[in-house]
Write a protein that holds these residues in place. Structure first.
Motif, mmCIF file in Angstrom:
data_model
loop_
_atom_site.group_PDB
_atom_site.id
_atom_site.type_symbol
_atom_site.label_atom_id
_atom_site.label_comp_id
_atom_site.label_asym_id
_atom_site.label_seq_id
_atom_site.Cartn_x
_atom_site.Cartn_y
_atom_site.Cartn_z
ATOM 1 N N SER A 38 29.369 -1.952 -12.128
ATOM 2 C CA SER A 38 30.155 -2.079 -10.898
ATOM 3 C C SER A 38 29.911 -3.424 -10.222
ATOM 4 N N THR A 39 30.820 -3.739 -9.310
ATOM 5 C CA THR A 39 30.691 -4.912 -8.437
ATOM 6 C C THR A 39 30.659 -4.414 -7.006
ATOM 7 N N ARG A 40 29.809 -5.045 -6.193
ATOM 8 C CA ARG A 40 29.731 -4.673 -4.778
ATOM 9 C C ARG A 40 29.695 -5.927 -3.924
ATOM 10 N N PHE A 41 30.187 -5.787 -2.714
ATOM 11 C CA PHE A 41 30.110 -6.857 -1.720
ATOM 12 C C PHE A 41 29.495 -6.246 -0.476
ATOM 13 N N LEU A 42 28.398 -6.841 0.001
ATOM 14 C CA LEU A 42 27.639 -6.252 1.109
ATOM 15 C C LEU A 42 27.414 -7.311 2.182
ATOM 16 N N VAL A 43 27.412 -6.883 3.445
ATOM 17 C CA VAL A 43 27.197 -7.817 4.557
ATOM 18 C C VAL A 43 26.010 -7.341 5.389
ATOM 19 N N PHE A 44 25.078 -8.278 5.628
ATOM 20 C CA PHE A 44 23.835 -7.982 6.345
ATOM 21 C C PHE A 44 23.759 -8.771 7.651
ATOM 22 N N ASN A 45 23.056 -8.211 8.604
ATOM 23 C CA ASN A 45 22.687 -8.924 9.809
ATOM 24 C C ASN A 45 21.473 -9.803 9.490
ATOM 25 N N ALA A 46 21.622 -11.113 9.670
ATOM 26 C CA ALA A 46 20.564 -12.047 9.273
ATOM 27 C C ALA A 46 19.297 -11.904 10.108
ATOM 28 N N LYS A 47 19.405 -11.331 11.303
ATOM 29 C CA LYS A 47 18.238 -11.207 12.166
ATOM 30 C C LYS A 47 17.455 -9.913 11.942
ATOM 31 N N THR A 48 18.175 -8.868 11.543
ATOM 32 C CA THR A 48 17.515 -7.558 11.411
ATOM 33 C C THR A 48 17.491 -7.033 9.977
ATOM 34 N N ALA A 49 18.206 -7.695 9.071
ATOM 35 C CA ALA A 49 18.351 -7.254 7.675
ATOM 36 C C ALA A 49 19.109 -5.935 7.552
ATOM 37 N N GLN A 99 32.504 -1.099 -3.077
ATOM 38 C CA GLN A 99 32.111 -1.095 -4.497
ATOM 39 C C GLN A 99 33.322 -0.779 -5.370
ATOM 40 N N VAL A 100 33.400 -1.467 -6.517
ATOM 41 C CA VAL A 100 34.459 -1.229 -7.505
ATOM 42 C C VAL A 100 33.811 -1.085 -8.875
ATOM 43 N N GLU A 101 34.185 -0.052 -9.599
ATOM 44 C CA GLU A 101 33.649 0.167 -10.942
ATOM 45 C C GLU A 101 34.224 -0.857 -11.924
ATOM 46 N N ILE A 102 33.424 -1.179 -12.932
ATOM 47 C CA ILE A 102 33.831 -2.118 -13.977
ATOM 48 C C ILE A 102 33.940 -1.366 -15.305
ATOM 49 N N LYS A 103 35.025 -1.619 -16.033
ATOM 50 C CA LYS A 103 35.191 -0.977 -17.336
ATOM 51 C C LYS A 103 34.409 -1.750 -18.398
ATOM 52 N N GLN A 104 33.803 -1.011 -19.303
ATOM 53 C CA GLN A 104 33.164 -1.618 -20.470
ATOM 54 C C GLN A 104 33.958 -1.211 -21.697
ATOM 55 N N SER A 105 34.091 -2.129 -22.638
ATOM 56 C CA SER A 105 34.785 -1.806 -23.882
ATOM 57 C C SER A 105 33.814 -1.914 -25.047
ATOM 58 N N PHE A 106 34.059 -1.114 -26.071
ATOM 59 C CA PHE A 106 33.172 -1.040 -27.227
ATOM 60 C C PHE A 106 33.998 -1.252 -28.495
ATOM 61 N N PRO A 107 34.311 -2.531 -28.822
ATOM 62 C CA PRO A 107 35.183 -2.797 -29.973
ATOM 63 C C PRO A 107 34.628 -2.263 -31.291
ATOM 64 N N LYS A 108 33.314 -2.277 -31.428
ATOM 65 C CA LYS A 108 32.654 -1.746 -32.616
ATOM 66 C C LYS A 108 31.367 -1.064 -32.175
ATOM 67 N N GLU A 109 30.826 -0.237 -33.052
ATOM 68 C CA GLU A 109 29.554 0.400 -32.730
ATOM 69 C C GLU A 109 28.493 -0.681 -32.512
ATOM 70 N N GLY A 110 27.782 -0.569 -31.412
ATOM 71 C CA GLY A 110 26.732 -1.538 -31.107
ATOM 72 C C GLY A 110 27.227 -2.764 -30.371
ATOM 73 N N TRP A 111 28.538 -2.818 -30.046
ATOM 74 C CA TRP A 111 29.084 -3.938 -29.289
ATOM 75 C C TRP A 111 29.440 -3.448 -27.879
ATOM 76 N N VAL A 112 29.200 -4.284 -26.894
ATOM 77 C CA VAL A 112 29.615 -3.953 -25.524
ATOM 78 C C VAL A 112 30.159 -5.218 -24.866
ATOM 79 N N GLU A 113 31.368 -5.076 -24.290
ATOM 80 C CA GLU A 113 32.050 -6.222 -23.700
ATOM 81 C C GLU A 113 32.653 -5.845 -22.354
ATOM 82 N N GLU A 114 32.893 -6.878 -21.536
ATOM 83 C CA GLU A 114 33.587 -6.700 -20.264
ATOM 84 C C GLU A 114 34.590 -7.828 -20.094
#
Length: 570
Positions: A23-34, A41-56
Motif C-alpha cells: 500500500s501507499t499512504r500519505f500522513l500529516v504530522f504536527n511538527a511541534k507535537t508529533a 491509504q491506497v492498496e497496491i496490486k502485485q503481479s506474479f508473471p511466473k512462480e517466484g516473480w513479484v512485480e508492481e
C-alpha cells in the motif's frame, strides 16, 4: 470560535509519503507535537508473471501517491486545517525494489521488481527453494554467476556490508539489463535511469522529464550493493563488477536536505526534504539516536536495526551492516546492524490457513492466554530454512516436545514464543558484534497489538519492551527528517527538543533463570531442525533406520511364513 483558534495555533505541519509493498499512504504530522492529524491509504496490486516473480506497476505506485495526497488534503480542509501550513514532505519506501525508466519519455521500461509476496491462500511451502516464499527469485542464476566470478567464491562484500543475494537491487538491475530489451537499448542510448522507489517518486514529483531531480538517500543507496558504506558514494569497482554504468545511477544525498520542490497537485511548491528506507525511517521515528539503541518491526517477518554509531561494525554472526541515517549534508552518517526474522506474522497465517486452528489473529492471543504456557512444546518455523544468525538453508520447520496433553492452545503459545526466541537470537548476535548490550527494545509493526506477544518478548529478552502509542513510526521518521532539513527547520532533532512520545512499557515478569531455561530448550529444538533437507539422491537404504526397518520387516515376514509352515506340518 475557540475550536477555530486551536486549529490556527497548530503551527507548522510536515507530511510523509509511506510507500510500501502492499500500500501507499500519505500522513500529516504536527511538527511541534508529533501528533498525526490525518492520513489516507491506497492498496497496491502485485503481479506474479511466473512462480517466484513479484512485480508492481511504477505508474500505479505514482498514481497512488497523488491519490493519497489529494484525499489527505481534502480531509485536512474538512477539519478546517490550512494545508498551506504543510512546510515539507518526506519519503519513506520499500527498500531494494528496483525500477528503470526512460528519462526522455518519463515512461517505466519494465515493472518494478519487488522483494516479496505472500501467495494467495496462505503460506505455501515451496519444495525446491531455500529462500523465504516472499523473495523474488528470478535473479538466482545471476547471483550464482556473480559468486562464481568472485575470488574464493566469497559472497560477502566488506565494502557494502551485504552478501551477494537476490534480495538487493544490483542483481535485479543486472537481470533487467540482461533480459529486457527496452532496458538494454535505453542503457546503450544513454536514456536509462535506475532507482529504488524513492528515486522514482522524487524524480516524478519534482518534474519528471521536465527537470525532475534524480537522487536517492544514503540509506536506500546502501541496499543496492553498488554503494561503498565507507566512502559514502557509488563504488566504481562494484559497478564494474556488476557491469553497470554509473551514469544511470541517482545522485546520493543525505537523508535530510531539500532535494527539490513539488511541481503539481495541492502541495505545489512544497519542498521534498526527507528520504529514508522504511527500516531506517522506523529507527528515526523510534528516536534511536544513541549508540546501542534498537528497534524491532513485527510484520510478516521481523526487521531489527541497532544503532552502532558513526563507525560501521562488520558482523561475525551473519548480520548486515547498513547505513542507519545521515540527517543533513554536513552531519555524520550513522550505521546500524540489521537482522531479520523470516517468519513472524507469517506463522499466524500458517496456523490460520494451513492448519485451521484459528480463524483470526486476535484468536491466537486468546488461545495462548488461556493456557499461559506451551507446556514444553517448541515450534521452530524454519519453513524455508534458518536465517540470521544460522544461515542454514537445509533446516525445516519442526514442532517438538509434544505430549498427550498438548493441545492447540499450547501450540498457539509456542508460535508466539517462536517469534520472541528468534528476536532474541538476533539481538544476542547484535550485542556480541557491537559490544553494547541493549537496555530496552523499541517495537512497532502490526503484531505489536498482541499484548501477550509483547509481554513474552520482554520475558524472553529479560529487558523492557517499549511500544509507542502512535504506531506510525516509519512515516514519523520520514516527517522528522523532512522537517529538520536545512532551509525548512520546523522540527528539531536535538535530544532536549524531541517530543516525548507516549508509550507502553512491558517489563519482564519472570526470573532470568526461567527465561534462560526456556531459551536453552528453544536452541535445542533449533538443532533438531537442522540438516533436514538434503540434495543427495535418496533411496530406501540411504536412511539407516529406515533400511533396518524394511530389512527387519522382510525377515519378520519370512520368519512368520516359516513358523506358519511348521505349524501346518505338525
Amino acid at each position: 470560535m475557540a475550536a477555530s483558534s486551536n486549529r490556527i495555533m497548530l503551527g507548522p505541519l510536515v507530511a510523509a509519503i509511506d510507500q510500501g509493498t502492499s500500500s501507499t499512504r500519505f500522513l500529516v504530522f504536527n511538527a511541534k507535537t508529533a501528533e498525526l492529524l490525518s492520513h489516507h491509504q491506497v492498496e497496491i496490486k502485485q503481479s506474479f508473471p511466473k512462480e517466484g516473480w513479484v512485480e508492481e506497476d511504477p505508474k500505479e505506485i505514482l498514481q497512488s501517491v497523488y491519490e493519497c495526497m489529494d484525499r489527505t488534503c481534502e480531509k485536512l480542509t474538512q477539519l478546517n486545517i490550512d494545508i498551506s501550513n504543510i512546510k515539507a514532505v518526506g519519503v519513506t519506501n520499500q527498500r531494494e525494489t528496483t525500477l528503470v525508466w526512460d528519462k526522455e519519455t518519463g515512461e517505466p521500461l519494465y515493472n518494478a521488481i519487488g522483494k516479496y509476496y505472500m501467495p494467495r491462500g496462505g503460506l505455501a511451502i515451496w519444495s525446491t527453494g531455500s529462500s523465504p516464499v516472499w523473495l523474488d527469485l528470478r535473479t538466482q542464476s545471476t547471483v550464482e554467476r556473480l559468486i562464481n566470478k568472485t575470488p574464493g567464491r566469497n559472497k560477502n562484500h566488506l565494502k557494502t556490508g551485504l552478501p551477494i543475494s537476490t534480495y538487493f537491487s544490483a542483481v535485479k538491475l543486472r537481470w533487467l539489463m540482461d533480459n529486457v530489451e527496452k532496458v538494454h537499448e535505453a542503457v546503450l542510448s544513454h536514456r536509462a535511469m535506475f532507482g529504488t522507489v524513492d528515486s522514482w517518486l522524487i524524480w516524478c514529483l519534482t518534474g519528471g522529464k521536465k527537470g525532475g531531480v534524480h537522487c536517492t538517500d544514503v540509506t536506500n543507496a546502501s541496499r543496492t550493493m553498488l554503494f561503498n558504506i565507507h566512502t559514502m558514494d557509488w563504488d566504481p569497482e562494484l559497478c564494474k563488477y556488476f557491469d553497470i554504468p554509473m551514469e544511470i545511477l541517482p545522485k546520493v544525498r543525505s537523508s535530510s536536505e531539500i532535494y527539490g520542490l513539488m511541481k503539481s497537485g495541492p502541495l505545489t511548491g512544497v519542498p521534498i526534504s526527507g528520504c529514508l528506507g522504511d527500516q531506517s525511517a522506523a529507527l528515526v521515528g523510534q528516536m534511536c539516536f544513541k549508540d546501542g539503541q534498537a528497534k524491532n518491526t513485527y510484520g510478516t517477518g521481523c526487521f531489527l536495526l541497532k544503532n552502532v554509531g558513526t563507525k560501521p561494525v562488520m558482523s561475525d554472526h551473519g548480520l548486515l551492516t547498513t547505513v542507519a541515517y545521515k540527517l543533513g549534508r554536513d552531519k555524520p552518517a550513522c550505521y546500524a546492524l540489521e537482522g531479520s526474522v523470516a517468519i513472524a506474522g507469517a506463522v499466524v497465517r500458517w496456523l490460520k490457513d494451513n492448519l485451521g486452528i484459528i480463524q483470526t489473529s486476535t484468536e491466537l492471543e486468546k488461545l495462548a492466554a488461556d493456557v499461559g504456557t506451551s507446556y514444553g512444546c517448541y515450534f521452530v518455523p524454519a519453513f524455508s530454512g534458518l536465517y540470521a544468525p544460522y544461515w542454514e538453508p537445509s533446516a525445516r520447520g519442526i514442532i517438538c516436545g509434544l505430549t498427550q496433553f498438548t493441545n492447540r492452545s499450547h501450540l498457539a503459545f509456542a508460535a508466539l514464543e517462536a517469534v520472541c526466541f528468534q528476536t532474541r537470537e538476533i539481538l544476542d548476535a547484535m550485542n556480541q558484534d557491537s559490544g553494547i548490550h541493549l537496555s530496552q527494545l523499541q517495537v512497532d509493526g502490526g503484531m505489536t497489538s498482541n499484548r501477550l506477544l509483547m509481554q513474552l518478548q520482554a520475558d524472553i529478552l529479560c529487558i523492557p519492551v517499549v511500544k509507542p502509542s502512535m504506531p506510525e513510526t516509519t512515516a514519523l521518521g520520514a516527517a522528522m527528517a523532512a522537517g529538520a532539513a536545512e532551509g525548512v527547520s520546523v522540527w528539531s532533532l536535538n535530544p532536549e527538543d524531541l517530543t516525548e512520545v507516549t508509550s507502553e512499557k512491558f517489563e519482564p515478569q519472570i526470573n532470568p533463570e526461567e527465561s534462560e531455561l526456556r531459551y536453552a530448550r528453544w536452541k535445542k529444538a533449533v538443532q533438531r531442525a537442522m540438516n533436514w533437507e538434503t540434495t543427495e539422491p535418496t533411496s530406501i537404504f540411504s536412511s539407516v533406520p529406515l533400511g533396518f526397518y524394511i530389512l527387519g520387516s522382510m525377515f519378520m515376514l519370512i520368519g512368520a511364513k516359516y513358523i506358519a509352515g511348521q505349524c501346518e506340518s505338525e
